[in-house]
Design an enzyme around this catalytic site. Structure first.
Site, short mmCIF file in Angstrom:
data_model
loop_
_atom_site.label_atom_id
_atom_site.label_comp_id
_atom_site.label_asym_id
_atom_site.label_seq_id
_atom_site.Cartn_x
_atom_site.Cartn_y
_atom_site.Cartn_z
N TYR A 145 34.16 6.28 22.73
CA TYR A 145 33.37 6.57 23.93
C TYR A 145 34.12 7.59 24.80
O TYR A 145 33.54 8.60 25.23
CB TYR A 145 33.15 5.25 24.69
CG TYR A 145 32.31 5.36 25.93
CD1 TYR A 145 30.94 5.16 25.88
CD2 TYR A 145 32.90 5.62 27.17
CE1 TYR A 145 30.17 5.23 27.03
CE2 TYR A 145 32.13 5.69 28.32
CZ TYR A 145 30.78 5.50 28.25
OH TYR A 145 30.02 5.58 29.39
N GLU B 96 33.80 -1.93 36.84
CA GLU B 96 34.22 -1.56 35.48
C GLU B 96 35.18 -0.36 35.51
O GLU B 96 36.20 -0.35 34.84
CB GLU B 96 33.00 -1.26 34.61
CG GLU B 96 32.13 -2.48 34.42
CD GLU B 96 31.33 -2.53 33.13
OE1 GLU B 96 31.59 -1.73 32.20
OE2 GLU B 96 30.44 -3.40 33.04
N HIS C 12 23.83 7.77 25.52
CA HIS C 12 24.96 8.64 25.81
C HIS C 12 24.53 9.83 26.68
O HIS C 12 25.12 10.91 26.61
CB HIS C 12 25.65 9.12 24.51
CG HIS C 12 26.41 8.01 23.83
ND1 HIS C 12 27.66 7.62 24.24
CD2 HIS C 12 26.09 7.21 22.79
CE1 HIS C 12 28.09 6.63 23.46
NE2 HIS C 12 27.15 6.35 22.58
N THR C 13 23.51 9.63 27.45
CA THR C 13 23.06 10.66 28.40
C THR C 13 23.49 10.33 29.83
O THR C 13 23.57 11.23 30.66
CB THR C 13 21.52 10.79 28.38
OG1 THR C 13 20.98 9.47 28.47
CG2 THR C 13 21.04 11.45 27.10
N ASP D 234 23.59 0.59 32.87
CA ASP D 234 23.48 -0.86 32.67
C ASP D 234 23.28 -1.59 34.00
O ASP D 234 22.43 -2.48 34.13
CB ASP D 234 24.75 -1.40 32.00
CG ASP D 234 24.96 -0.82 30.62
OD1 ASP D 234 24.06 -0.11 30.12
OD2 ASP D 234 26.04 -1.06 30.04
N SER E 269 24.52 -5.56 27.31
CA SER E 269 25.04 -5.51 28.67
C SER E 269 25.16 -6.86 29.36
O SER E 269 24.73 -7.05 30.49
CB SER E 269 24.21 -4.55 29.52
OG SER E 269 25.08 -3.96 30.44
N SER E 270 25.81 -7.78 28.67
CA SER E 270 26.16 -9.03 29.34
C SER E 270 27.11 -8.76 30.49
O SER E 270 27.13 -9.52 31.46
CB SER E 270 26.80 -10.01 28.35
OG SER E 270 28.07 -9.55 27.93
P1 ADP Z 1 28.29 -6.13 26.61
O1 ADP Z 1 27.72 -5.13 25.67
O2 ADP Z 1 27.74 -7.49 26.33
O3 ADP Z 1 28.16 -5.73 28.04
P2 ADP Z 1 31.08 -5.87 27.22
O4 ADP Z 1 32.29 -5.82 26.35
O5 ADP Z 1 30.82 -4.73 28.12
O6 ADP Z 1 29.85 -6.19 26.27
O7 ADP Z 1 31.19 -7.14 28.18
C1 ADP Z 1 31.44 -8.43 27.64
C2 ADP Z 1 32.41 -9.19 28.53
O8 ADP Z 1 31.76 -9.58 29.76
C3 ADP Z 1 32.87 -10.50 27.92
O9 ADP Z 1 34.00 -10.30 27.07
C4 ADP Z 1 33.23 -11.33 29.16
O10 ADP Z 1 34.52 -10.99 29.64
C5 ADP Z 1 32.19 -10.87 30.16
N1 ADP Z 1 31.01 -11.75 30.13
C6 ADP Z 1 29.74 -11.40 29.82
N2 ADP Z 1 28.89 -12.46 29.89
C7 ADP Z 1 29.64 -13.51 30.27
C8 ADP Z 1 29.35 -14.90 30.52
N3 ADP Z 1 28.13 -15.39 30.35
N4 ADP Z 1 30.38 -15.69 30.91
C9 ADP Z 1 31.62 -15.18 31.07
N5 ADP Z 1 31.95 -13.90 30.83
C10 ADP Z 1 30.98 -13.07 30.43
MG MG Z 2 29.04 -3.96 28.93
#
Ligand code: ADP
Ligand code: MG
Length: 381
Positions: free
Chosen positions: A219, A158, A35-36, A170, A124-125
């Site tokens: 947040y 985003e 959170h920085t 991220d 951070s997917s």
């Molecule tokens: P995170 O902490 O994993 O970043 P977020 O809520 O910020 O969580 O992002 C997750 C979202 O990113 C998922 O709900 C989806 O919409 C998208 N996403 C992430 N990875 C994939 C993937 N492998 N395939 C499709 N969508 C993905």
């Molecule tokens: Mg995310």
């Protein structure tokens, strides 16, 4: 099959033939400095050996993606970006939008996408997806890969396409990761300095398997509280305030806002000290700072949760654990521990057992190795 072989195989199944390019972008853990980033401060993330991969080939002005993890597909024209797609598709259209907004001329592509970053767990997917899509566009469109600009493209996706108020950490780490290293990140200058993981230690990720329910509203509230504190302190951002500045302003600050500011200001100091400790190979000091970071996030910033605290407390009781804390925005998701290599196996078994006994949830624990940032992958032979 390894992840690269799997996307190559899936590409052949969906599109026939071999992909022209394979790209990847990693997820991340933040060792300290939470959170920085939106306070123009410091954080210390590392890209991890879990990523999103896309196997693709160029085509006309259309993008066609198979999202294997979602069992879903999306096709759209680059001259008419749809807004009404599934949630995952908005990350893909959003990157196309942000690139075009920034003057990039894009070519189309078709490909398959899959990842092994846990989705929605705070690793951070989303940044991994954004950077992989940006890398795919760079490959087919032939523009030079500028990692820092591409991180900003991901953040704009985003902020402006998805309407999420998120910082730059991220995307910057997913774009710029260095194998074997975490990166001290100055979120104002956007500068990065690699620091090695202390020898003989491993970072264990501990997924609480609880959703980050409150995360968006809380947040935004924390961000507003930080802006309020900076305003009262008369600084552009909390990055510019010292602990002494905060003490002097104590009677002009609401008690809650004071504690929020104290977290951010002390967290910036801890992060700089942590980078120094890593540079000196001082794993014990890094661990102590990680513990102090979690305690500040729990008591002053109030973004931990019962499950995160349970996991962290269990981790700290184990032999070989040098420090443990939540990572990411909080309210669920993942914690991390710095553990001596030799103790990793019993550490993981004991924490998993204790956590399950007290929460009746089955956690996911794994070692995360510091990995390189987004890039082209050589196809498997
Ligand atoms: P995170 O902490 O994993 O970043 P977020 O809520 O910020 O969580 O992002 C997750 C979202 O990113 C998922 O709900 C989806 O919409 C998208 N996403 C992430 N990875 C994939 C993937 N492998 N395939 C499709 N969508 C993905
Ligand atoms: Mg995310």
């Amino acid at each position: 099959m390894n992840p690269v072989e799997r996307v190559v195989q899936a590409f052949a199944d969906h599109f026939d033939g071999r992909p022209a390019f394979i790209v990847q972008a990693p997820g991340r853990v933040n060792l300290i400095g939470e959170h920085t980033d939106y306070n123009d401060g410091f954080c210390l993330p590392m890209a991890i050996d879990r990523a999103t991969w896309i196997a693709l080939r160029p085509r006309d002005g259309t993008v066609s993606v198979q999202a294997l993890d979602m069992n879903d597909a999306l096709t759209f024209g680059l001259d008419a970006l749809p807004r009404d797609t599934a949630a995952w598709g908005r990350y893909v259209t959003g990157v196309a939008w942000a690139l075009q907004e920034n003057g990039y001329t894009l070519s189309g592509w078709e490909g398959v996408l899959r990842g092994d970053v846990p989705i929605g767990s705070g690793l951070s997917s989303s940044a991994a997806l954004e950077l992989a899509v940006a890398r795919a566009f760079a490959a087919v469109s032939g523009f030079a890969w500028d990692a820092r600009r591409m991180a900003q493209i991901g953040q704009q996706t985003e902020n402006r396409w998805l309407g999420l108020q998120t910082g730059i950490m991220d995307q910057l780490i997913s774009a710029n990761g260095v194998a074997g290293h975490a990166l001290l990140m100055d979120c104002r200058a956007l500068s990065l300095s690699p620091v090695p993981l202390p020898p003989g230690t491993a970072v264990v990720v501990m997924d609480t398997k609880t959703p980050r329910g409150l995360v968006n509203s809380a947040y935004n509230q924390r961000r507003a509280e930080c802006e309020r504190a900076a305003e009262v302190l008369g600084v552009p951002a909390l990055r510019d305030a010292s602990p002494a500045d905060l003490e002097r302003a104590a009677d002009r600050l609401d008690a809650v806002v004071f504690r929020r500011a104290r977290h951010v200001i002390t967290e910036n100091e801890r992060t700089l000290r942590a980078a120094g400790a890593m540079g000196a190979g001082d794993a014990d000091e890094l661990g102590r700072l990680m513990n102090a970071s979690h305690d500040s996030l729990r008591d002053d910033y109030e973004v931990t949760s019962h499950t995160l605290d349970t996991m962290v407390n269990s981790a700290r009781r184990q032999g070989g654990c040098l420090g443990a804390r939540m990572t990411g925005a909080g309210f669920g998701g993942c914690a991390i521990a710095l553990v001596r290599e030799a103790d990793v196996a019993p550490f993981m078994a004991n924490v998993a057992r204790e956590y399950e006994q007290s929460t009746h949830l089955t956690p996911d624990l794994f070692v995360a190795r510091p990995a390189a940032g987004a890039g082209l992958v050589e196809p498997a032979a």
